[in-house]
Design an enzyme around this catalytic site. Structure first.
Site, PDB file in Angstrom:
ATOM      1  N   LYS B  43       2.313 -16.248  -2.849  1.00  0.00           N
ATOM      2  CA  LYS B  43       1.152 -15.345  -2.768  1.00  0.00           C
ATOM      3  C   LYS B  43      -0.083 -16.171  -2.412  1.00  0.00           C
ATOM      4  O   LYS B  43      -0.259 -17.288  -2.923  1.00  0.00           O
ATOM      5  CB  LYS B  43       0.970 -14.662  -4.130  1.00  0.00           C
ATOM      6  CG  LYS B  43      -0.300 -13.865  -4.294  1.00  0.00           C
ATOM      7  CD  LYS B  43      -0.176 -12.507  -3.685  1.00  0.00           C
ATOM      8  CE  LYS B  43      -1.498 -11.718  -3.829  1.00  0.00           C
ATOM      9  NZ  LYS B  43      -1.614 -10.682  -2.791  1.00  0.00           N
ATOM     10  N   ALA B  68      -4.211  -3.137   0.178  1.00  0.00           N
ATOM     11  CA  ALA B  68      -5.472  -3.858  -0.007  1.00  0.00           C
ATOM     12  C   ALA B  68      -5.469  -4.389  -1.433  1.00  0.00           C
ATOM     13  O   ALA B  68      -5.969  -3.747  -2.348  1.00  0.00           O
ATOM     14  CB  ALA B  68      -6.669  -2.943   0.232  1.00  0.00           C
ATOM     15  N   CYS B 128      -6.054 -12.800   6.814  1.00  0.00           N
ATOM     16  CA  CYS B 128      -6.009 -11.709   5.845  1.00  0.00           C
ATOM     17  C   CYS B 128      -7.132 -10.732   6.120  1.00  0.00           C
ATOM     18  O   CYS B 128      -8.299 -11.112   6.161  1.00  0.00           O
ATOM     19  CB  CYS B 128      -6.125 -12.229   4.418  1.00  0.00           C
ATOM     20  SG  CYS B 128      -6.048 -10.878   3.238  1.00  0.00           S
ATOM     21  N   GLY B 215       5.476  -3.217   7.636  1.00  0.00           N
ATOM     22  CA  GLY B 215       6.670  -2.376   7.703  1.00  0.00           C
ATOM     23  C   GLY B 215       7.114  -2.143   9.139  1.00  0.00           C
ATOM     24  O   GLY B 215       6.511  -2.636  10.087  1.00  0.00           O
ATOM     25  N   GLY B 241       7.005  -9.360  10.775  1.00  0.00           N
ATOM     26  CA  GLY B 241       6.490  -8.026  11.078  1.00  0.00           C
ATOM     27  C   GLY B 241       7.563  -6.963  11.021  1.00  0.00           C
ATOM     28  O   GLY B 241       8.262  -6.709  11.997  1.00  0.00           O
TER      29      GLY B 241
END
Lengths: 254, 291
Positions: B43, B68, B128, B215, B241
């Site tokens: 992360k 988000a 990001c 997704g 992706g």
């Protein structure tokens, strides 16, 4: 935690537009505790899983209760017997029952009925008396399976029981341990009446296993944690209610 | 093709890695067959702890999801104290995804993580889309992307990967800038910025208003951008992706990527990566270089 290919084995209506679905998922049924949930994946179906409190667990079967509120729940209600879902669970931390208390008061609003049959089961197993106060908008929307030593109803329109919310119908004398589930607005009110109550909250959820951080719950500590892992059951006064969406919207065709 | 390989200075166990933000710190995901995990990216971390954004943080969209999260995290010191010692005992490599609001912060993070046992490499997040002051700015401009890459490169001996944003006019220009600044590999791509409105409240469905779309919805665009990046540079490109299956992973490999990262798929199937690695076995011949 288990992932189980779970066939639909039963289905019944327990209130207007409210259905209970049973799935065969032995390892989950045998280990689930009140307040825990399962995350269900449908194929074909929406991308993500959908979380549901376990309503009942009997033998090899878990039950969930739902209404069609979006695409995922609509698809679940269209399943027929034998259709498979992937069930991941049991997930989260459930209610912690205190055997030293003489009884519990269950407070549920609408679909907040979901974790209560298991809570009643576990409370009885500990020898606790069970008072259950269940509220809905109108008589037809009250879950017909509420069952306790003392049962009280409430309806927003006064069509059965106390005219008002489930909260208005809670007896004023010794409530014992309070366990509540329902709209977040109702749970915020529970927190002001009984700060020590245990509330099972609802959030949008991604993975259900603690990695995506999507199900953030604002705590009074100032930090967020995860409904799927530290929750979904919390001490009522530990949640910063103004930071939690009061109502979850799902996209449905108009 | 499903066995070990070296990518950008990191020895992967298999070509399929866990993408940043979808595998926590590697201690959280249950039911994942870790023997098949090529490696993972932690992360995203900042120097300091970060609270994250208010809920709702995720919404599902057609074949995808917007998130988000706001890079919620404990800060680099907690990462080093709590997680790196565990990583040091694992048999797959862990890269740390690093984030900053200034070039100096990226450099300081690189220096702090240099030599920490358990850290196999760094992945710079210049892309990001969720942090107002940060990422997007660096990733959108070749000069800024190069400045961050160089600041990190100068202060660590660890392998340095750069994770590219798709929201650029010409990804090959950014890719070349990062390569020239010393990147060992590129991760392509991060999420696309998106928005979704609730019809009843008339408000965005995310409290942060915008979020990163991931997704299957983004996969063809991701394959294209990863392909463009791979054609522009000679360092390896790691494709990301919307990979849900082995076949999706093969698409990225055919597009020129050396390995892939899987993210959103793990949310719905904790063992998605294991299944994808197993599924790659029949494609060994297809992926053999043509004479």
């Amino acid at each position: 935690m288990y992932e189980v290919a779970a066939p639909l084995v039963s289905r019944r209506e327990v209130a207007r537009d409210m259905c209970v679905l049973g799935f065969q998922a032995a390892p989950i049924a045998q280990s689930v505790r009140a307040g825990q949930f399962v995350n269900l994946l449908l194929r074909p179906g929406p991308l993500l899983r959908r979380p549901f409190s376990v309503y009942r667990a009997d033998g090899d079967v878990i039950e969930i209760v739902l209404k069609a509120v979006g695409d995922g729940t609509q698809r679940l209600l269209e399943l027929t017997e034998g259709d498979l879902v992937s069930a991941l669970g049991p997930l989260g931390r459930g209610f912690q029952l205190d055997a030293a208390m003489r009884h519990v008061t269950l407070v549920s609003g609408g679909l907040g009925v979901a974790p209560m049959p298991l809570a009643a089961r576990d409370a009885r197993a500990l020898g606790l008396g069970v008072t259950w106060v269940h509220g809905a908008r109108t008589r037809a929307e009250l879950c017909s399976e509420a069952d306790a030593d003392h049962l009280r109803w409430a309806t927003d329109d006064g069509s059965l029981g106390v005219h008002g919310s489930a909260l208005d119908a809670v007896p004023l004398d010794d409530v014992g341990q309070v366990l509540a589930c329902g709209p977040n607005r109702m749970l915020a009110a529970v927190a002001t009446c009984w700060p020590e109550a245990q509330v099972a909250i609802e959030t949008y959820m991604g993975c259900g296993t603690g990695v995506c951080l999507g199900c953030a719950v604002p705590r009074t500590s100032g930090f967020y944690d995860r409904a799927c892992t530290e929750g979904p059951v919390y001490r009522a006064d530990s949640i910063r209610w103004v930071g939690l969406p009061a109502h979850l919207h799902y996209r449905v065709a108009v | 093709m499903s066995g070990p390989l070296e990518v950008g200075g990191v020895r992967l166990k298999t070509p399929v890695m866990a993408a940043s933000g979808t595998f926590g710190y590697g201690t959280e995901v249950p039911l994942c067959d870790r023997r098949l995990l090529g490696g993972m990216v932690s992360k995203g971390i900042f120097l300091e702890p970060r609270l994250g954004t208010p809920p709702p943080r995720i919404v599902e969209t057609p074949s995808g999801m917007l998130n988000a999260i706001g890079l919620q995290g404990p800060g680099v010191e907690a990462l080093i104290a709590d997680y790196a010692p565990q990583w040091a005992t694992w048999d797959f490599p862990v890269l740390v995804n690093i984030n900053g609001e200034t070039v100096e912060e990226y450099g300081d993070l690189a220096a702090r993580l240099d030599g920490v046992p358990g850290v196999a490499g760094l992945e710079i997040n210049i892309s990001c889309p969720n942090v107002r002051e940060g990422g997007m700015f660096f990733g959108n401009d070749p000069g800024s992307a190069a400045a961050v890459t160089e600041a990190v490169r100068r202060r660590t001996r660890l392998p340095v990967w750069v994770k590219l944003t798709p929201a650029v006019t010409d990804i090959s220009e950014i890719a070349r800038a990062c390569e020239a600044a010393g990147a060992d590999a590129l991760s392509a791509i991060n999420t696309f910025v998106g928005m979704s409105f609730d019809l009843r409240s008339r408000q965005p469905r995310l409290a942060f208003r915008t979020g990163g779309l991931s997704g299957p919805a983004i996969r063809p665009m991701a394959v294209y951008l990863a392909h463009r990046a791979a054609q522009a540079v000679s360092i390896p490109v790691v494709g990301i992706g919307g990979i849900m299956s082995a076949e999706d992973a093969v698409e990225f490999l055919l597009a020129g990527c050396r390995a892939v990262q899987v993210g959103t798929a793990t949310f719905l199937d904790p063992n998605a990566i294991g299944k994808i690695v197993e599924g790659l076995r029949p494609y060994q011949l297809l992926l053999r270089p043509l004479d």
